[in-house]
Design a protein around this motif. Structure first.
Motif, PDB file in Angstrom:
ATOM      1  N   LEU A  93       0.832  -1.198   0.000  1.00  0.00           N
ATOM      2  CA  LEU A  93       0.000   0.000   0.000  1.00  0.00           C
ATOM      3  C   LEU A  93       0.873   1.256   0.000  1.00  0.00           C
ATOM      4  O   LEU A  93       0.612   2.226  -0.717  1.00  0.00           O
ATOM      5  CB  LEU A  93      -0.919   0.002   1.214  1.00  0.00           C
ATOM      6  N   ARG A 216      -7.906  12.364   6.467  1.00  0.00           N
ATOM      7  CA  ARG A 216      -8.252  10.947   6.298  1.00  0.00           C
ATOM      8  C   ARG A 216      -8.562  10.680   4.830  1.00  0.00           C
ATOM      9  O   ARG A 216      -9.123  11.532   4.133  1.00  0.00           O
ATOM     10  CB  ARG A 216      -9.467  10.624   7.174  1.00  0.00           C
ATOM     11  N   ILE A 217      -8.196   9.497   4.344  1.00  0.00           N
ATOM     12  CA  ILE A 217      -8.547   9.090   2.984  1.00  0.00           C
ATOM     13  C   ILE A 217      -9.982   8.574   3.013  1.00  0.00           C
ATOM     14  O   ILE A 217     -10.268   7.579   3.689  1.00  0.00           O
ATOM     15  CB  ILE A 217      -7.597   7.999   2.461  1.00  0.00           C
ATOM     16  N   ASP A 219     -13.481   6.717   2.333  1.00  0.00           N
ATOM     17  CA  ASP A 219     -13.925   5.435   1.762  1.00  0.00           C
ATOM     18  C   ASP A 219     -12.790   4.427   1.596  1.00  0.00           C
ATOM     19  O   ASP A 219     -12.870   3.530   0.750  1.00  0.00           O
ATOM     20  CB  ASP A 219     -14.622   5.653   0.414  1.00  0.00           C
ATOM     21  N   SER A 220     -11.732   4.546   2.390  1.00  0.00           N
ATOM     22  CA  SER A 220     -10.645   3.575   2.324  1.00  0.00           C
ATOM     23  C   SER A 220     -11.086   2.282   3.014  1.00  0.00           C
ATOM     24  O   SER A 220     -11.743   2.329   4.059  1.00  0.00           O
ATOM     25  CB  SER A 220      -9.404   4.132   3.021  1.00  0.00           C
ATOM     26  N   ALA A 224      -7.037   4.986   6.835  1.00  0.00           N
ATOM     27  CA  ALA A 224      -5.760   5.505   6.367  1.00  0.00           C
ATOM     28  C   ALA A 224      -5.826   7.020   6.274  1.00  0.00           C
ATOM     29  O   ALA A 224      -6.883   7.605   6.051  1.00  0.00           O
ATOM     30  CB  ALA A 224      -5.405   4.909   5.004  1.00  0.00           C
ATOM     31  N   LEU A 254      -6.395   9.350  -4.009  1.00  0.00           N
ATOM     32  CA  LEU A 254      -6.087   8.018  -3.488  1.00  0.00           C
ATOM     33  C   LEU A 254      -7.353   7.198  -3.287  1.00  0.00           C
ATOM     34  O   LEU A 254      -7.370   5.992  -3.555  1.00  0.00           O
ATOM     35  CB  LEU A 254      -5.312   8.138  -2.179  1.00  0.00           C
ATOM     36  N   SER A 255      -8.418   7.844  -2.826  1.00  0.00           N
ATOM     37  CA  SER A 255      -9.690   7.149  -2.626  1.00  0.00           C
ATOM     38  C   SER A 255     -10.231   6.628  -3.958  1.00  0.00           C
ATOM     39  O   SER A 255     -10.677   5.483  -4.049  1.00  0.00           O
ATOM     40  CB  SER A 255     -10.695   8.090  -1.972  1.00  0.00           C
ATOM     41  N   LEU A 258      -8.121   3.662  -5.060  1.00  0.00           N
ATOM     42  CA  LEU A 258      -8.458   2.465  -4.282  1.00  0.00           C
ATOM     43  C   LEU A 258      -9.747   1.841  -4.773  1.00  0.00           C
ATOM     44  O   LEU A 258      -9.867   0.622  -4.907  1.00  0.00           O
ATOM     45  CB  LEU A 258      -8.591   2.831  -2.803  1.00  0.00           C
ATOM     46  N   THR A 259     -10.748   2.683  -5.039  1.00  0.00           N
ATOM     47  CA  THR A 259     -12.037   2.190  -5.524  1.00  0.00           C
ATOM     48  C   THR A 259     -11.870   1.521  -6.872  1.00  0.00           C
ATOM     49  O   THR A 259     -12.429   0.451  -7.138  1.00  0.00           O
ATOM     50  CB  THR A 259     -13.051   3.346  -5.618  1.00  0.00           C
TER      51      THR A 259
END
Length: 266
Positions: A93, A216-217, A219-220, A224, A254-255, A258-259
């Protein structure tokens, strides 16, 4: 966390098309993590809606594989084999997030960090240092208590107050400097401000002369946060107004990534 469905198709598949026993097993591990790492079978049955025989069968398999261990009090805890998986996932990650952190350094001029909430600790999984000769440095893999850090505040702001109180009662609130918040109620007030303004700040609370801004990121899949840190003289009020929007956009990016990464599986 998605609930563990008690329904059981005759072919063993879940409604999502996956393998139901795997979904249930991972669901139990997440339930145990949410409960602080240790739980009884009856609690798992109550929280998941699954019958005790099913819970017992799944937990027995997880014990045999080393992902769960039985305590002397006959309760069950997360097992040591998960540590290797977690450490590998954290490294990956951090490597995946590195290009975003490089961009943060270029745009803000300060050291960029990524951290996760792991149990009661904050663990740093990635860092890109500033180009300044005077700069902040935190070892990747370092663990700290969350109450004195910007990333810790950003992460705890996403939890209900009762969960934060429980965490603080387990860890205590030792003072790293004379500016560290050591009163739980004052700290909860600080978290309310974090939620209202959309970012967290460590203002000389972890280390004298250092200021950190964190978000905060959203929907991680695991809690994170990203941050920048630098000398308090450079991370001024004016710099904060410029840096926070950059941090928020990086967190949104980043979110999204990740999605998108999750959507490619299936």
């Amino acid at each position: 966390m998605p609930s563990v469905s008690p329904s059981s198709p005759s072919d063993g598949r879940s409604s999502s098309g996956g393998v139901q026993s795997l979904e249930r097993a991972f669901g139990l591990l997440e339930q145990m993590a949410d409960a602080g790492g240790e739980v009884g079978l009856s609690e798992l049955s109550a929280s998941t809606g699954l019958p005790l025989p099913t819970i017992h069968r799944l937990v027995r398999t997880l014990v045999a594989c080393g992902y769960v261990r039985q305590q002397a009090n006959r309760r069950y805890a997360l097992g040591p084999r998960l540590i290797r998986l977690g450490e590998s996932a954290s490294r990956l990650l951090g490597a995946w997030a590195r290009p975003c952190l490089v961009e943060l350094v270029e745009k803000t001029g300060e050291t960029a960090n990524m951290a996760l909430l792991d149990g009661d600790d904050v663990v740093y999984v990635a860092q890109v240092p500033s180009h300044h000769s005077v700069r902040m440095f935190t070892e990747v893999g370092r663990r700290v208590l969350p109450h004195a850090t910007g990333v810790g505040k950003a992460l705890l702001a996403g939890l209900p107050d009762q969960d934060v109180r429980a965490l603080l009662s387990r860890t205590g609130m030792p003072a790293a400097t004379g500016h560290t918040i050591t009163d739980p109620e004052v700290f909860l007030g600080e978290l309310r401000q974090v939620r209202e303004r959309g970012f967290a700040m460590d203002d000389n609370e972890q280390e004298l002369g250092v200021r950190c801004l964190a978000v905060r990121i959203p929907d991680s899949p695991t809690a994170a946060a990203i941050s920048i840190s630098g000398p308090a003289g450079r991370v001024s009020e004016a710099a904060t107004e410029r840096i926070v929007p950059v941090l928020r956009e990086a967190a949104r990016r980043l979110s999204r990534e990740l999605t998108a990464a999750g959507a490619t599986v299936g």
